[in-house]
Design an enzyme around this catalytic site. Structure first.
Site, PDB file in Angstrom:
ATOM      1  N   LYS A 283     -36.771 -44.553 -37.661  1.00 47.82           N
ATOM      2  CA  LYS A 283     -36.349 -45.210 -36.423  1.00 47.82           C
ATOM      3  C   LYS A 283     -37.130 -46.470 -36.093  1.00 47.82           C
ATOM      4  CE  LYS A 283     -39.087 -42.155 -33.409  1.00 47.82           C
ATOM      5  NZ  LYS A 283     -38.975 -41.109 -32.357  1.00 47.82           N
TER       6      LYS A 283
ATOM      7  N   TYR B 237     -53.808 -32.017 -23.948  1.00 52.89           N
ATOM      8  CA  TYR B 237     -52.416 -32.474 -23.937  1.00 52.89           C
ATOM      9  C   TYR B 237     -51.884 -32.575 -22.518  1.00 52.89           C
ATOM     10  CZ  TYR B 237     -52.033 -31.479 -28.980  1.00 52.89           C
ATOM     11  OH  TYR B 237     -52.196 -31.463 -30.338  1.00 52.89           O
TER      12      TYR B 237
ATOM     13  N   LEU C 232     -43.485 -35.767 -39.575  1.00 56.39           N
ATOM     14  CA  LEU C 232     -42.681 -36.993 -39.548  1.00 56.39           C
ATOM     15  C   LEU C 232     -43.532 -38.238 -39.329  1.00 56.39           C
ATOM     16  CD1 LEU C 232     -39.482 -35.896 -37.583  1.00 56.39           C
ATOM     17  CD2 LEU C 232     -39.712 -36.359 -40.029  1.00 56.39           C
ATOM     18  N   GLY C 233     -44.856 -38.099 -39.445  1.00 57.62           N
ATOM     19  CA  GLY C 233     -45.717 -39.273 -39.327  1.00 57.62           C
ATOM     20  C   GLY C 233     -45.502 -40.038 -38.037  1.00 57.62           C
TER      21      GLY C 233
ATOM     22  N   SER D 254     -47.703 -33.358 -37.632  1.00 58.59           N
ATOM     23  CA  SER D 254     -47.125 -34.695 -37.861  1.00 58.59           C
ATOM     24  C   SER D 254     -46.351 -34.780 -39.172  1.00 58.59           C
ATOM     25  CB  SER D 254     -48.221 -35.776 -37.827  1.00 58.59           C
ATOM     26  OG  SER D 254     -48.676 -35.982 -36.514  1.00 58.59           O
TER      27      SER D 254
END
Length: 345
Positions: free
Chosen positions: A243, A53, A235-236, A233
């Protein structure tokens, strides 16, 4: 905030875990420290990172998320927080990590742990996870196992024995898997039980309204084997916030990096998101709140890994933990799932 034991022998962790994959790319250190402090104020004691990351992964920023987390960690009582990180496996083209992580052998595992400890500025890692398997298996949106792609890899036993030595030395305290399938989980469990080696305490896999594959086989296995799910994830990749249904907002991840998260580019994603967004609004909540509350409510989820690029997003993630979905709403969710089944597995 609720706290749950991770697996059978792991630490007590908060039901929400703050992910750091944006730290060092979309979030600078000041933003990151603000998020980390707010998470602690909300009762979160669990923080997840990885040696690769931030994302999208690139040589110039690799390891920066761990460095930022480490600078914040230096201001905390170490025993009050649970730090999870991950080792990158092969087959992802990350040639700038250890000269190309060609295998999950002891030399690579040891080198990865030592580098993460240095970046984090700590003597031990609470939870050390294999980010993805070394062996051939479908992952990150792939869905079919291809036996013709089999290749030589370090046996599970050798990986587990190497991790066990790092546990014995105090470098890591517990081990976990990520992006795994049932066969791999059972191999690690079987070898651990047969050889008296450390058992995995967790599996970090994708789980959301767009991907409920975990429910098919892994949920039963993890229940009986006492392995905790760290759901990532929820919220995918932001799609379930709604949004991206209109003009993509400036600064959003997929606006900046449109080639990232290809599993969410499939044609079935948008109609599913539209259906869930309509359901949320019909019940007086935002699409993000519906999606998060659904994941938070699952009894097989030990902790949900949340992430944010703004304080506003983080506050919505935190507030959603107080939302209890009515059985009628859950039934409507299952109805949408039956029509739009796992469009982003």
């Amino acid at each position: 905030m609720q706290y749950r034991r991770l697996g059978e022998s792991g630490p007590e962790v908060s039901s929400l875990c703050l992910g750091t994959m944006t730290f060092g790319e979309q979030n600078d250190a000041a933003d990151a420290f603000d998020q980390l402090d707010r998470a602690r104020d909300a009762g979160i004691n669990f923080f997840d990172t990885a040696e690769m990351y931030p994302v999208p992964a690139r040589a110039a920023t690799q390891g920066e998320s761990e460095r930022i987390l480490g600078r914040w960690l230096a201001r905390q009582r170490r025993e009050d927080v649970v730090i999870a990180t991950k080792v990158a496996g092969p087959a992802r083209g990350l040639d700038w990590i250890r000269g190309g992580p060609l295998a999950l052998d002891e030399a690579n595992l040891r080198a990865a742990v030592e580098a993460s400890l240095q970046r984090l500025g700590t003597d031990y890692i609470d939870l050390y996870q294999i980010h993805w398997p070394e062996r051939n298996q479908p992952m990150f949106g792939q869905w079919r196992y291809d036996p013709s792609s089999e290749r030589e890899c370090v046996p599970v036993r050798a990986q587990l024995e190497a991790l066990a030595r790092l546990v014995e030395e105090g470098r890591i305290r517990h081990i976990g898997l990520s992006n795994e399938h049932p066969w791999g989980v059972m191999q690690f469990l079987r070898q651990a039980d047969a050889l008296g080696l450390p058992r995995i305490v967790s599996i970090q896999n994708v789980y959301s309204l767009l991907s409920r594959v975990f429910e098919y086989g892994l949920a039963e296995m993890c229940h009986h084997e006492r392995v905790g799910l760290l759901a990532y994830s929820p919220l995918g990749f932001g799609h379930l916030s709604g949004k991206y249904l209109g003009v993509p907002p400036a600064g959003a991840r997929l606006t900046r990096f449109p080639a990232f998260g290809k599993r969410y580019a499939r044609p079935g994603v948008r109609p599913a998101v539209e259906a869930y967004a309509e359901l949320a609004r019909a019940h007086g909540m935002t699409p993000a709140t519906l999606a998060l509350a659904f994941v938070y409510s699952q009894d097989f989820v030990t902790s949900t890994v949340i992430g944010a690029t703004s304080r506003e997003q983080l506050e919505e993630n935190l507030a959603a933990r107080e939302v209890v979905l009515h059985p009628d709403v859950l039934a409507e969710i299952d109805g949408i799932h039956a029509r739009h089944t796992n469009p982003a597995p």
